[in-house]
Design an enzyme around this catalytic site. Structure first.
Site, mmCIF file in Angstrom:
data_model
loop_
_atom_site.group_PDB
_atom_site.id
_atom_site.type_symbol
_atom_site.label_atom_id
_atom_site.label_comp_id
_atom_site.label_asym_id
_atom_site.label_seq_id
_atom_site.Cartn_x
_atom_site.Cartn_y
_atom_site.Cartn_z
ATOM 1 N N GLN A 128 15.913 -24.414 45.276
ATOM 2 C CA GLN A 128 16.843 -25.052 44.340
ATOM 3 C C GLN A 128 18.174 -24.313 44.371
ATOM 4 O O GLN A 128 18.911 -24.435 45.332
ATOM 5 C CB GLN A 128 16.216 -25.111 42.950
ATOM 6 C CG GLN A 128 15.000 -26.026 42.914
ATOM 7 C CD GLN A 128 14.437 -26.235 41.525
ATOM 8 O OE1 GLN A 128 14.937 -25.727 40.533
ATOM 9 N NE2 GLN A 128 13.367 -26.987 41.443
ATOM 10 N N ASP A 129 18.477 -23.521 43.341
ATOM 11 C CA ASP A 129 19.698 -22.723 43.421
ATOM 12 C C ASP A 129 19.325 -21.246 43.471
ATOM 13 O O ASP A 129 18.183 -20.877 43.193
ATOM 14 C CB ASP A 129 20.669 -23.033 42.277
ATOM 15 C CG ASP A 129 20.124 -22.707 40.897
ATOM 16 O OD1 ASP A 129 18.889 -22.608 40.755
ATOM 17 O OD2 ASP A 129 20.915 -22.547 39.963
ATOM 18 N N PRO A 130 20.254 -20.367 43.846
ATOM 19 C CA PRO A 130 19.922 -18.945 44.025
ATOM 20 C C PRO A 130 19.518 -18.271 42.714
ATOM 21 O O PRO A 130 19.811 -18.760 41.620
ATOM 22 C CB PRO A 130 21.230 -18.345 44.558
ATOM 23 C CG PRO A 130 22.022 -19.497 45.082
ATOM 24 C CD PRO A 130 21.647 -20.664 44.225
#
EC number: 3.2.2.27
Length: 212
Positions: A58-60
């Protein structure tokens, strides 16, 4: 073509120029992860035709000193995030491999594209860059991958699964499961056996399996 060449070409496109400009403005007053030199790191390791596996995150990680440009991966010396703990639990359940090294660059060196759907995040603000327009980059990555075959796609969670229609399902293997986050891993991820299924498919198509 190397993935590195691909991302260099993408950075010349207006959509990605706009994203980079927006991030540069944010960095005047806010910390952004991962570090600038690591933001496209997942494209550093191999040629496009050498891609064996795509793991879509997904996102970091949004906590300091954790995100390193490879989805789910963290550098040695850091505590393991919950998602990575569950990935290692699933790996042990599947292949009896007790992995402790949180740095997944050894996977990347074998042709595993460790790609987040959003490549940056503000410190302590999960999903803060979700609407920056990274979707176009991810679609372009998948368009490049459509030229390849016998690639295994590990889609963990709804956000990753939303890209399933961009994959040639006849020429590749798609494996879906819940996200490895502590909030959802119990919904099938921990027992999904994706690692062995992935290697079985690669061997069947005369490709070297991954040393997980």
């Amino acid at each position: 073509m190397k993935w590195k060449e691909f991302i260099i070409n993408e950075t010349k496109q207006s959509y990605l120029k706009n994203i980079i400009k927006k991030i540069n403005n944010i960095e005047n007053h806010q910390v952004v992860f991962p570090l600038k030199k690591q933001r496209f790191r997942c494209f550093d390791f191999f040629d496009i035709e050498q891609t064996k596996v795509v793991i879509l995150g997904q996102d970091p990680y949004h906590t300091p000193k954790i995100a390193n440009g490879l989805c789910f991966s963290v550098d040695l010396g850091n505590n393991l995030p919950g998602s990575l703990i569950n990935i290692f639990k699933a790996l042990e359940y599947d292949l009896q491999i007790k992995r402790t090294n949180p740095d997944l660059s050894d996977w990347a060196k074998q042709g595993v594209l460790l790609l987040n759907t959003v490549l940056t995040v503000n410190a302590h603000q999960p999903n803060s860059h979700k609407n920056f327009g990274y979707e176009e980059l991810i679609k372009n990555v998948f368009n490049e991958l459509r030229k390849q075959k016998h690639v295994v796609y590990l889609l963990w969670g709804k956000q990753a699964m939303s890209y399933i229609n961009l994959i040639d399902q006849k020429q590749n293997l798609i494996l879906c499961a819940s996200h490895p986050s502590p909030l959802s891993a119990h919904r099938g991820f921990l027992t999904c056996k994706h690692f062995s299924k992935c290697n079985d498919y690669l061997i069947k198509h005369l490709r070297t399996p991954i040393k997980w």
